[in-house]
Every structure is written in structure tokens, then in C-alpha cells.
Design a protein around this motif. Structure first.
Motif, short mmCIF file in Angstrom:
data_model
loop_
_atom_site.label_atom_id
_atom_site.label_comp_id
_atom_site.label_asym_id
_atom_site.label_seq_id
_atom_site.Cartn_x
_atom_site.Cartn_y
_atom_site.Cartn_z
N UNK A 1 -8.27 0.47 -9.01
CA UNK A 1 -7.00 0.00 -8.44
C UNK A 1 -5.86 0.90 -8.92
N UNK A 2 -4.95 1.27 -7.99
CA UNK A 2 -3.86 2.19 -8.32
C UNK A 2 -2.77 1.49 -9.12
N UNK A 3 -2.25 2.18 -10.13
CA UNK A 3 -1.11 1.67 -10.89
C UNK A 3 0.05 2.66 -10.83
N UNK A 132 0.49 3.62 7.15
CA UNK A 132 -0.47 3.06 6.19
C UNK A 132 0.10 3.04 4.78
N UNK A 133 1.34 2.55 4.71
CA UNK A 133 2.01 2.37 3.42
C UNK A 133 2.55 0.93 3.39
N UNK A 172 5.51 -8.23 5.80
CA UNK A 172 5.89 -7.50 4.58
C UNK A 172 4.88 -7.73 3.46
N UNK A 173 4.60 -6.66 2.70
CA UNK A 173 3.75 -6.81 1.52
C UNK A 173 4.51 -7.46 0.37
N UNK A 174 5.80 -7.17 0.29
CA UNK A 174 6.66 -7.81 -0.70
C UNK A 174 8.04 -8.07 -0.09
N UNK A 175 8.64 -9.18 -0.51
CA UNK A 175 10.01 -9.52 -0.12
C UNK A 175 10.87 -9.54 -1.37
N UNK A 421 -1.34 -3.64 -3.79
CA UNK A 421 -1.89 -4.53 -2.76
C UNK A 421 -2.34 -3.76 -1.53
N UNK A 422 -1.55 -2.76 -1.14
CA UNK A 422 -1.89 -1.96 0.05
C UNK A 422 -3.14 -1.12 -0.19
N UNK A 423 -3.33 -0.64 -1.42
CA UNK A 423 -4.52 0.16 -1.74
C UNK A 423 -5.77 -0.71 -1.70
#
Length: 423
Positions: A1-3, A132-133, A172-175, A421-423
Motif C-alpha cells: 500500500x502506498x504511503x 485515474x487519480x 469524491x474519495x475525500x471531502x 484509497x485510490x491505489x
């Protein structure tokens, strides 16, 4: 998982440019928010490119706002004369312009899309999916919240905006919410998933908005001298866009009531209104001047056009108190800026203002919008000349917690979470 953290963010501000003067047209706190946040992100090695609609043929395609911060002007519809309500029909053009820029970059050039306001969110939702972001979105204002507390005579936000906001929130992935109350509104009114909502308080440029180093009272005297204001006056200030939502009329009605009760105050009161018509206020740009005349206080109200940030700081320092009777505020940057200059605030207890203003310490929160209640709050400052300096010192301390560097660091953490989350 990317950090990892992002290297470069594509920031969208469709309807208002970071180059526009706050306090004019649709330019306000969001413009300040975007520019200051972008600069502080760049300072921690996250480049920001702000895509905004070109409003003049004379504008260059790109403008460097600061090292690491680039504004890109996207042609989408006629340059001038396009109202905000007409912009939804131009979003396809804007999206196409953004995509053309992206197509000229190397793969993976942008790591995150950060959209501001629902119009930008519509573009952000489509582009983030194509690139894809992750999409990070900040609402700034919400139709359902505004419609729940409309000023008299103001126009409700259309259902099309509510539907558009709902689509953006779901995509949205984050708000990012300005306050915990705004986060709650997102979840309660729009069914946003709580674990996708992050609270990040907006900041204040504490280098620009700060008390005079000689002290609040000395700074007030010096600012009044520079602005040509009487040294011993009671000066309740309104600063911002002139529209029903911001309720400058409540300040005028409160002052009229106060002068009926205390007629001798007329000799030592000045009421500056610094800002320009905006939103539904554009339909009646002289309405506030007419109201001042009708109330019999035209001689004490001082109308001034929007000013740059340096002069705005002087208006804050010169004021006895800033008055902010808004019907809705997601945070209230003006209140935070005034306090950072050492000026207390009388504000409506709505939206994010109870976070921006510490009731009884850095200012006074007023429940509701009755002019009599604002007149009562103003009377406290009229009767106790030392109150402004006492609360002003506390206000400056309170505002120190709202630095943009803190907001940028928290926003960078939101980006990183969205990327994971996107990764």
C-alpha cells in the motif's frame, strides 16, 4: 500500500479566479482560501496548478502566482458577461480545456485533483476518473444548507445544484469540511460517508493579518489616521460581498436602532461598509445605500469599494468591532482575519462562525438575526470603550491557531489518504 504524498495537485476553481479581487462579484473567501492554501502546499514541496475559467482575452494562458503555484486559464464560453448561473452549460468546454492540458503532460503528471465548490466538483469528478487519480473536494457552501436559512427576498439554490452536489459527494474519495458542523451537514443532508470526510479549518495569513506590534490601541489609532477616520469614534465595520446572504442590512438596522436609543452617539460613530455587490445583490446594487438613507443614517455610513489585502488589514485594525450577521457561513474567513489583526467580532451564531469566534472571549455570537440583538451587542462596545482592546488582545491569540501552514499540512494528509484509497 502506498504511503507517498503527492508531488503535484490539479486544483479546480471554475467560477472564480484566484487572480480576482476578493469582495467583488463572486470573488470572496474561497479565492483567498485557494491562493493561500496553494502557496503553503508549495512551501512543503507539493506543486499546485489552479485551473480557472478565462474571463478576458488579454489573460495569458498561465500565470505564476508564487514558486510552485501556477494558475491556468481555460477558455470555456464567452470571456465576459457570463453569470455563475450560466456556467453549468459551460462545464463540458471547461473539462475539454483541462483535458487538453493534461494530454500534453507526461503520464502521471498530476497525483490528485482538488476541486472547490460544486461547479468545479463536476469537472473534478470526470477528470479524476479519466486520469485515474483521487478526487478531493471542498464544498465551501452547500445548497441545502443555504436554502434552509435564506435571507428575506433571497433566491433559493436550484434543484440542479443539489443534484450536482450529490453526484460530486458520492464520487469524491475525500471531502474536506471547514468545521465539524459542516462535516455533520455533509453526512446528514447528503448522506456522505463519515470516514471520507476530513475536517480542516481554513487558515489566516498571519504575516499580513496581525496586530500592530505597538499594541492594539496604538495600532488602531495609526490605522485610523491612515484611513482618515476620527480617532475616538465607535466604528463597527462590515467587510465582504454585499448580498442578502451576508446581511449587511442587519448592521444598518442595528445602528439605526442604537442611535434612536442613544442619539448622542451620532457625533462619534462611523459605519464603514467595505465591499461590492455580489450574487443576488447585483440585481439591486444601490439597495444598501437607499436603506441607509431610509433609516436616517446615511450621514454615518461610509461605503467603500473592495480593497486589497494590505488595506483590508488596516480597516480591520481601525475598527472597534467587525460585524458579521451572515445567514450562512461555512467558516467565516473575514472573522478570523479581523481577529488576527486584534479586532473582536460580533457574528451570527451560524455555520462555522462559532468555531471562528470564541463567544465572550474574542467576540460576541448572536443567535438569530434580529437587529435589536445586534444593537444590544454594539451597545456593549459603546458603553465600555476598553472592551474592544480587551477582547481584541484575546482575539489575536485565538486567531494564532488558524495559520495556513497548519491547514496545508492537514490537507496534505487528506491527499495522502485519498491516494492510498485510490491505489
Amino acid at each position: 500500500m502506498s504511503h507517498r504524498r503527492p508531488r503535484r495537485v490539479a486544483m479546480f476553481s471554475v467560477h472564480t479566479s484566484p487572480l480576482h479581487q476578493p469582495g467583488t462579484g463572486d470573488a470572496g473567501g474561497m479565492n483567498v482560501y485557494i491562493v493561500e492554501l496553494a502557496k503553503c502546499l508549495a512551501a512543503i514541496d507539493i506543486e499546485v496548478e489552479i485551473f480557472t475559467r478565462a474571463t478576458s482575452a488579454a489573460l495569458p494562458p498561465t500565470v505564476e502566482l508564487a514558486p510552485g503555484v501556477l494558475a491556468r486559464h481555460v477558455v470555456a464560453g464567452p470571456y465576459e458577461g457570463l453569470a455563475k448561473e450560466e456556467l453549468p452549460a459551460r462545464l463540458c468546454d471547461f473539462t475539454h480545456g483541462v483535458t487538453r492540458v493534461w494530454a500534453g503532460q507526461r503520464p502521471g503528471y498530476y497525483d490528485v485533483v482538488h476541486s472547490h465548490y460544486w461547479l468545479s466538483g463536476q469537472v473534478g469528478r470526470l477528470t479524476a476518473e479519466r486520469w485515474r487519480v483521487p478526487l478531493v473536494h471542498a464544498m465551501h457552501t452547500m445548497a441545502l444548507v443555504k436554502n434552509a436559512s435564506l435571507a428575506q427576498g433571497d433566491t433559493p439554490e436550484p434543484e440542479s445544484r443539489v443534484l450536482g452536489e450529490t453526484r460530486v459527494i458520492r464520487g469524491a474519495h475525500r471531502l474536506i469540511a471547514n468545521t465539524a458542523k459542516e462535516a455533520d451537514e455533509l453526512c446528514r443532508r447528503y448522506d456522505a460517508e463519515p470516514d471520507r470526510v476530513a475536517v480542516v479549518h481554513p487558515g489566516v495569513n498571519l504575516n499580513r493579518f496581525r496586530p500592530d506590534p505597538r499594541g492594539v490601541e496604538a495600532g488602531r489609532a495609526a490605522a485610523r489616521a491612515r484611513l482618515g477616520l476620527p480617532p475616538g469614534a465607535l466604528i463597527p465595520l462590515f467587510a465582504g460581498r454585499i448580498q442578502p446572504l451576508k446581511a449587511p442590512d442587519i448592521l444598518l438596522r442595528a445602528v439605526a436602532r442604537l442611535l434612536v436609543e442613544r442619539p448622542r452617539l451620532r457625533e462619534r460613530i462611523v459605519v464603514p461598509v467595505v465591499g461590492g455587490p455580489s450574487g443576488s445583490g447585483l440585481a439591486r446594487p444601490e439597495e444598501l445605500q437607499k436603506l441607509a438613507a431610509q433609516l436616517g443614517i446615511g450621514d454615518v455610513v461610509l461605503f467603500r469599494p473592495p480593497v486589497g489585502q494590505a488595506e483590508l488589514a488596516d480597516w480591520y485594525r481601525a475598527a472597534t468591532v467587525l460585524v458579521m450577521p451572515s445567514y450562512s457561513e461555512s467558516f467565516g474567513l473575514v472573522a478570523a482575519e479581523a481577529q488576527a489583526c486584534g479586532t473582536p467580532v460580533i457574528a451570527a451564531a451560524v455555520g462555522g462562525l462559532p468555531v471562528a469566534v470564541r463567544d465572550g472571549v474574542s467576540g460576541v455570537l448572536v443567535p438569530g438575526h434580529r437587529p435589536a440583538d445586534y444593537a444590544r451587542a454594539l451597545r456593549r462596545f459603546a458603553d465600555d470603550p476598553a472592551l474592544s482592546a480587551r477582547m481584541g488582545a484575546a482575539a489575536a491569540r485565538h486567531a494564532e491557531s488558524f495559520g495556513w501552514d497548519t491547514a496545508a499540512a492537514a490537507t496534505a494528509d487528506v491527499y495522502a489518504a485519498a491516494m492510498r484509497e485510490r491505489d
